[in-house]
Motif scaffolding. Structure first.
Motif, mmCIF file in Angstrom:
data_model
loop_
_atom_site.group_PDB
_atom_site.id
_atom_site.type_symbol
_atom_site.label_atom_id
_atom_site.label_comp_id
_atom_site.label_asym_id
_atom_site.label_seq_id
_atom_site.Cartn_x
_atom_site.Cartn_y
_atom_site.Cartn_z
ATOM 1 N N LEU A 1 0.824 -1.210 0.000
ATOM 2 C CA LEU A 1 0.000 0.000 0.000
ATOM 3 C C LEU A 1 0.859 1.260 0.000
ATOM 4 C CD1 LEU A 1 -2.839 1.244 0.159
ATOM 5 C CD2 LEU A 1 -2.661 1.114 2.647
ATOM 6 N N ALA A 2 1.999 1.212 0.689
ATOM 7 C CA ALA A 2 2.903 2.366 0.704
ATOM 8 C C ALA A 2 3.379 2.706 -0.700
ATOM 9 C CB ALA A 2 4.099 2.087 1.618
ATOM 10 N N GLU B 1 3.576 7.603 6.066
ATOM 11 C CA GLU B 1 2.714 8.488 6.838
ATOM 12 C C GLU B 1 3.463 9.757 7.241
ATOM 13 O OE1 GLU B 1 -0.753 7.988 10.163
ATOM 14 O OE2 GLU B 1 1.017 6.746 10.354
ATOM 15 N N LEU B 2 4.743 9.633 7.561
ATOM 16 C CA LEU B 2 5.542 10.812 7.887
ATOM 17 C C LEU B 2 5.678 11.730 6.672
ATOM 18 C CD1 LEU B 2 8.383 9.213 10.050
ATOM 19 C CD2 LEU B 2 6.512 10.667 10.851
ATOM 20 N N SER B 3 5.819 11.120 5.498
ATOM 21 C CA SER B 3 5.928 11.912 4.270
ATOM 22 C C SER B 3 4.625 12.637 3.958
ATOM 23 C CB SER B 3 6.303 11.015 3.087
ATOM 24 O OG SER B 3 7.542 10.373 3.309
ATOM 25 N N LEU B 4 3.519 12.029 4.327
ATOM 26 C CA LEU B 4 2.214 12.630 4.040
ATOM 27 C C LEU B 4 2.007 13.957 4.764
ATOM 28 C CD1 LEU B 4 -0.262 9.590 4.167
ATOM 29 C CD2 LEU B 4 0.250 11.000 2.177
ATOM 30 N N ILE B 5 2.651 14.111 5.909
ATOM 31 C CA ILE B 5 2.423 15.300 6.743
ATOM 32 C C ILE B 5 2.662 16.594 5.969
ATOM 33 C CG2 ILE B 5 3.262 16.561 8.767
ATOM 34 C CD1 ILE B 5 3.768 13.818 10.085
ATOM 35 N N SER B 6 3.668 16.593 5.096
ATOM 36 C CA SER B 6 3.999 17.808 4.342
ATOM 37 C C SER B 6 3.420 17.807 2.922
ATOM 38 C CB SER B 6 5.525 17.974 4.273
ATOM 39 O OG SER B 6 6.117 16.846 3.654
ATOM 40 N N ILE C 1 5.768 -2.290 7.282
ATOM 41 C CA ILE C 1 6.296 -1.190 8.085
ATOM 42 C C ILE C 1 6.608 0.050 7.250
ATOM 43 C CG2 ILE C 1 8.714 -1.865 7.883
ATOM 44 C CD1 ILE C 1 6.871 -0.583 11.055
ATOM 45 N N GLU C 2 6.754 -0.112 5.935
ATOM 46 C CA GLU C 2 7.043 1.034 5.075
ATOM 47 C C GLU C 2 5.940 2.089 5.134
ATOM 48 O OE1 GLU C 2 7.961 -0.056 1.104
ATOM 49 O OE2 GLU C 2 9.711 -1.260 1.656
ATOM 50 N N LEU C 3 4.745 1.677 5.514
ATOM 51 C CA LEU C 3 3.650 2.644 5.583
ATOM 52 C C LEU C 3 3.890 3.682 6.682
ATOM 53 C CD1 LEU C 3 0.934 3.274 4.188
ATOM 54 C CD2 LEU C 3 -0.189 2.108 6.078
ATOM 55 N N SER C 4 4.630 3.311 7.714
ATOM 56 C CA SER C 4 4.951 4.277 8.772
ATOM 57 C C SER C 4 5.769 5.433 8.213
ATOM 58 C CB SER C 4 5.724 3.595 9.904
ATOM 59 O OG SER C 4 4.902 2.667 10.573
ATOM 60 N N GLY C 5 6.747 5.107 7.374
ATOM 61 C CA GLY C 5 7.533 6.149 6.728
ATOM 62 C C GLY C 5 6.700 6.970 5.766
#
Length: 262
Positions: free
Chosen positions: A61-62, A101-106, A95-99
């Motif tokens: 999904l990432a 999600e951080l990218s999505l913030i900006s 676990i790549e989705l965690s990273g």
């Protein structure tokens, strides 16, 4: 038309992923085309559907959300989708989705990245079932922004009921700001142990507090070791223990979901 269901709860251990698997495969057993999406970086749904090491997967999904975020072309009908032996397709997660999600913030329109992917694939399916992570994160907001309906599994115990209110507030916020079509399909009572007074009291509290405003499914999922075992087998309860009470409960739930829609 495709219906997109999110299965969401604020607390783990409420049979959220088990309910996602068995509802999705239950719908496939009724002849519907079903895509299941794992949106939890722990990869619980992926593991339950037979992926031994979700973190070793190269496309998840990432990947597709990254393509959406970077506006890169891809074939959404096939990229990353795995076919399960019991007739459903699924998009795995790790676990790549965690990273991601951080990218999505900006990212501009960060709450809508999953919606963009869903709009590309929904024409191929009758139902899309999204298994959420057990927290109210940016990814969970993405799921609610993409979904038509939410099913909320609630364990028949005091603490999960206490945490329900915050989840309902989040759903209301998403409906107001991002997705006006989002609605709560119902509360699903899970892990019910009819031998205990606590379980019975919890059901009574749910009925009293929410019965007039929310649909509470008549199908109650009993506590069973069989349900826990199915995740290790990579198959649904219908294949692992077709005659057990949990299998019957999920068959009833599938029929109730279809009936309540109509």
């Amino acid at each position: 038309m495709c219906e997109v269901y999110s299965i969401a709860t604020q607390k783990g251990g409420c049979s959220k992923t088990t309910s996602s698997v068995n509802l999705g495969i239950g719908l496939a057993r009724q002849g519907y085309r079903v895509l299941m999406i794992d949106s939890d970086p722990q990869g619980s749904l992926s593991s339950c559907l037979g992926v031994k090491e979700p973190d070793s997967l190269e496309i998840t999904l990432a990947t597709v959300m990254g393509n959406e975020m970077n506006e890169e072309p891809y074939d959404a009908s096939t990229l990353g989708i795995i076919h399960h032996e019991e007739g459903v397709d699924f998009m795995p997660c790790n676990i790549e989705l965690s990273g991601m999600e951080l990218s999505l913030i900006s990212t501009w329109s960060r709450e809508m990245m999953l919606s963009r992917y869903i709009e590309k694939v929904r024409k191929y399916y009758d139902y899309i079932i999204i298994d959420c992570m057990s927290s109210l994160s940016l990814m969970t907001v993405n799921v609610f922004a993409a979904a038509d309906k939410v099913i909320i599994p609630v364990q028949a115990a005091y603490l999960p009921v206490k945490g329900l209110e915050q989840l309902l507030k989040t759903i209301k916020m998403v409906r107001t700001r991002l997705n006006p079509r989002l609605e709560i399909a119902g509360i699903l009572i899970t892990m019910f142990d009819r031998r205990t007074r606590l379980a019975k009291d919890t059901v009574s509290i749910l009925q009293e507090r929410y019965g007039d405003m929310l649909h509470i499914y008549e199908s109650v999922i009993p506590y069973s070791v069989k349900a826990a075992e199915e995740s290790e087998k990579g198959v649904s309860i219908y294949k692992h223990a077709p005659r057990c009470a949990v299998a019957e409960a999920y068959r009833n739930l599938t029929e109730e979901v279809l009936r309540y829609e109509g």
